[in-house]
Write a protein that holds these residues in place. Structure first.
Motif, short mmCIF file in Angstrom:
data_model
loop_
_atom_site.label_atom_id
_atom_site.label_comp_id
_atom_site.label_asym_id
_atom_site.label_seq_id
_atom_site.Cartn_x
_atom_site.Cartn_y
_atom_site.Cartn_z
N UNK A 263 0.86 -1.18 0.00
CA UNK A 263 0.00 0.00 0.00
C UNK A 263 0.90 1.23 0.00
N UNK A 264 0.48 2.26 -0.70
CA UNK A 264 1.22 3.53 -0.72
C UNK A 264 0.25 4.64 -1.09
N UNK A 265 0.44 5.79 -0.49
CA UNK A 265 -0.50 6.89 -0.70
C UNK A 265 -0.32 7.55 -2.07
N UNK A 266 0.84 7.37 -2.67
CA UNK A 266 1.16 8.06 -3.93
C UNK A 266 0.63 7.31 -5.15
N UNK A 290 -2.24 -1.63 -3.57
CA UNK A 290 -3.31 -0.71 -3.21
C UNK A 290 -2.76 0.70 -3.06
N UNK A 291 -3.49 1.64 -3.65
CA UNK A 291 -3.15 3.05 -3.47
C UNK A 291 -4.05 3.63 -2.37
N UNK A 292 -3.43 4.19 -1.34
CA UNK A 292 -4.20 4.78 -0.25
C UNK A 292 -3.33 5.03 0.96
N UNK A 293 -3.89 5.71 1.95
CA UNK A 293 -3.17 6.06 3.17
C UNK A 293 -3.18 4.86 4.12
N UNK A 294 -2.04 4.23 4.27
CA UNK A 294 -1.93 3.03 5.11
C UNK A 294 -2.29 3.31 6.56
N UNK A 295 -1.92 4.48 7.06
CA UNK A 295 -2.13 4.76 8.48
C UNK A 295 -3.60 4.99 8.81
N UNK A 296 -4.31 5.71 7.94
CA UNK A 296 -5.73 5.99 8.23
C UNK A 296 -6.66 4.93 7.67
N UNK A 323 1.40 15.43 9.47
CA UNK A 323 0.18 14.64 9.36
C UNK A 323 -0.84 15.11 10.40
N UNK A 324 -0.79 16.41 10.70
CA UNK A 324 -1.69 16.96 11.70
C UNK A 324 -3.16 16.81 11.30
N UNK A 325 -3.44 16.73 9.98
CA UNK A 325 -4.83 16.59 9.53
C UNK A 325 -5.49 15.33 10.06
N UNK A 326 -4.70 14.28 10.26
CA UNK A 326 -5.30 13.03 10.74
C UNK A 326 -4.59 12.49 11.99
N UNK A 353 7.23 13.20 13.36
CA UNK A 353 7.96 11.96 13.06
C UNK A 353 6.99 10.83 12.70
N UNK A 354 6.52 10.86 11.47
CA UNK A 354 5.52 9.90 11.03
C UNK A 354 6.06 8.47 10.99
N UNK A 355 7.38 8.32 10.88
CA UNK A 355 7.97 6.98 10.81
C UNK A 355 7.65 6.16 12.06
N UNK A 356 7.41 6.83 13.20
CA UNK A 356 7.10 6.12 14.44
C UNK A 356 5.77 5.37 14.32
N UNK A 357 4.86 5.92 13.55
CA UNK A 357 3.58 5.24 13.31
C UNK A 357 3.80 4.01 12.43
N UNK A 358 4.72 4.12 11.45
CA UNK A 358 4.98 2.99 10.56
C UNK A 358 5.71 1.86 11.29
N UNK A 359 6.60 2.19 12.24
CA UNK A 359 7.25 1.13 13.01
C UNK A 359 6.20 0.30 13.74
N UNK A 360 5.26 0.99 14.39
CA UNK A 360 4.23 0.29 15.15
C UNK A 360 3.32 -0.51 14.22
#
Length: 554
Positions: A263-266, A290-296, A323-326, A353-360
């Protein structure tokens, strides 16, 4: 690389350069549409040659096509029933082309009027014919077909036919067939060249950063091993980009022994990943792109809504992003983001530091026996506070992290951030953690105005062998227990565990006395000079007097 592969590599690069020359000539250089035009025409050429290659090997119709002077001219003679029959015999991953879709058939009509419309219609027709096999989906489950109309990007309708003819002339120059057996080793280098101008920090908010191939190889070799006999493996990347990490992983496992999920947002990255999968014989995994925001909106889930678990998970996520919007939406998911989510800074939003969300997310996506690796900023491995510290503490306390490699500076062209790679094993079976400081390895080179550094084959082998053997090498690597890591304040920095070496040199008493006398003499001279300067400064101060006339205009 043998002579034939070298020749076809040069010819393929010449094809890409020719397509770029055409887009430049028609004012589309560096435009948002240029990458789409070049990659889609490249893929059309690939589809044409791949279909011809497979059709000529078919047990029923192959002999008829391969014995003809030109297979595509013979294919033009097929009836509709014969075409459908041929389609039914071809492997599911082979792109399907009707006789009127072949490059030769279309090229032969290039002298007719309205050729641009014919080219666009052909590409769209091919896309529709192959939609079930080669389309990708968005997180909202909309289908994105593989081809679209290209000549519309030329704003002057009078120039579109010439533009279309120029594109067709470029792709008609050679044939891919001789390297279809090469797969990853050939096409990974070609793909890197194909996308190098469209995969950079100019991509806006979600800029794509191409993961260096050497780092991808290190990650894949250490996760999989060099001679692993694995089957039915699932591989996932939640920030897949153009797929470099996934391709290296699939190549290490065996393309026929694994299934890719991503998945990737781009949108741009997702299109390029699709191309990468096709070129590397992984078309069967295209429905999982899949194209989309993995975190949300994480797409890959179980029927009960829980995140799907994978055998291998890799990621090179964005490090810092607003990523303050979400942010609050993520923070409310305390199960997935067990260590928390970075707060929105008062002023500098872009430093979140959005990478911290990706680690989790990565750890949550691993099977209980799964392994993963993620590229992170090196500063994380010595974090002392905040979400960083909570994540670091958790992965060490749970024995999930089993290795960390700090890479050389400037391995990424577009960011000066020093990076490290963390390795996870959800089974928590390791008794020691291998820490490697590879910052001094590699060679420097220049790409445009950027100074970069790349790992060479010997560097990769050194890192891999040292890691696998958990060897302690002076000023390079150390294997430490989890208790030792805790005693060092939860640091994963190899340098903090290296022994400090003090070298002693034997000298005679005469040499000692001589050196001491020299030191005393030097110090005496320096003290004398210091006293002279002090006296001179005091004299200068005594010579200064207040001028009563300053400011008096009379």
């Amino acid at each position: 690389m043998d002579a034939n592969t070298q020749n076809i590599s040069e010819a393929t690069i010449a094809l890409i350069d020719s397509l770029k020359s055409t887009t430049s000539h028609y004012g589309l250089a560096n435009s948002g549409s240029e990458y789409k035009i070049i990659t889609e025409m490249f893929l059309y050429k690939y589809f044409n040659d791949k279909f011809g290659y497979e059709a000529k090997r078919d047990k029923i119709y192959g002999e008829r096509l391969s014995k003809a002077d030109k297979w595509d001219a013979e294919y033009d003679k097929f009836t509709e029933e014969e075409v459908e029959d041929l389609f039914s015999y071809l492997p599911a991953s082979v792109p399907l082309l009707k006789p009127e879709h072949t490059l030769a058939h279309l090229y032969n009509t290039s002298g007719a009027g309205d050729f641009s419309t014919r080219l666009d219609a052909t590409l769209i027709d091919i896309a529709n014919l192959n939609a079930d096999t080669f389309s990708v989906v968005t997180s909202g489950k909309s289908r994105v077909n593989i081809f679209s109309a290209l000549t519309q990007f030329v704003t002057d309708p009078q120039k579109r036919d010439d533009f279309a003819r120029s594109l067709m002339s470029s792709v008609a120059s050679f044939n891919f067939e001789s390297v279809f057996a090469e797969k990853y080793d050939f096409f990974s280098r070609i793909f890197e060249y194909l996308i190098k101008d469209y995969n950079n920090a100019g991509g806006g908010k979600y800029a794509e950063y191409y993961t260096p191939r050497a780092i991808a190889q290190v990650m894949a070799r250490l996760l999989v091993g060099d001679n692993a006999d694995l089957r039915g493996m699932t591989c996932y990347d939640p920030s897949a980009g153009t797929g470099t990490l996934l391709m290296a992983l699939a190549h290490q496992i065996g393309e026929d022994r694994c299934t890719i999920f991503s998945q990737d947002i781009s949108e741009k990255s997702s299109e390029m990943l699709r191309l990468n999968l096709i070129l590397n014989n992984l078309s069967g995994s295209l429905p999982n792109v899949v194209q989309g925001n993995t975190l949300t909106e994480p797409y890959h889930k179980e029927e009960n809504g829980a995140l799907r678990k994978f055998d291998f998970v890799v990621s090179n996520p964005p490090f810092n992003l607003d990523f303050s919007d979400f942010r609050d939406t993520l923070a409310s998911d305390t199960v997935r983001f067990w260590a928390g989510v970075p707060s929105v800074p008062a002023k500098k939003k872009e430093s979140m530091s959005i990478y911290l969300c990706f680690i989790q997310h990565l750890i949550n996506s691993l099977k209980t026996t799964g392994k993963g690796a993620i590229v992170i900023p090196t500063g994380f491995i010595t974090a002392k506070s905040g979400v960083e510290r909570k994540v670091l503490t958790k992965i060490i306390d749970n024995h999930w992290v089993y290795g960390c490699i700090s890479m050389p500076s400037n391995v990424f062209a577009n960011t000066g951030t020093n990076v490290s790679v963390l390795f996870f094993d959800k089974s928590a079976s390791a008794d020691k953690v291998i820490l490697i400081d590879a910052s001094k390895l590699g060679e420097e080179y220049k790409e445009g105005k950027n100074k970069k550094r790349r790992l060479l084959k010997d560097d990769i082998d050194l890192i891999v062998n040292t890691f696998k053997n958990k060897e302690a090498v002076e000023d390079f690597s150390v294997a430490v227990s989890y208790d030792e890591i805790k005693d060092k304040g939860y640091s994963l920095s190899a340098g903090q565990y290296f022994d400090i070496k003090i070298n002693y040199v034997d000298i005679t008493e005469e040499e000692f006395n001589s050196r001491m006398a020299e030191y005393r003499k030097t110090l005496s001279e320096q003290f004398a000079e210091s006293h002279r300067l002090e006296e001179e400064i005091m004299k200068q101060l005594d010579a200064l007097h207040f001028n009563v006339n300053v400011g008096n205009n009379e």
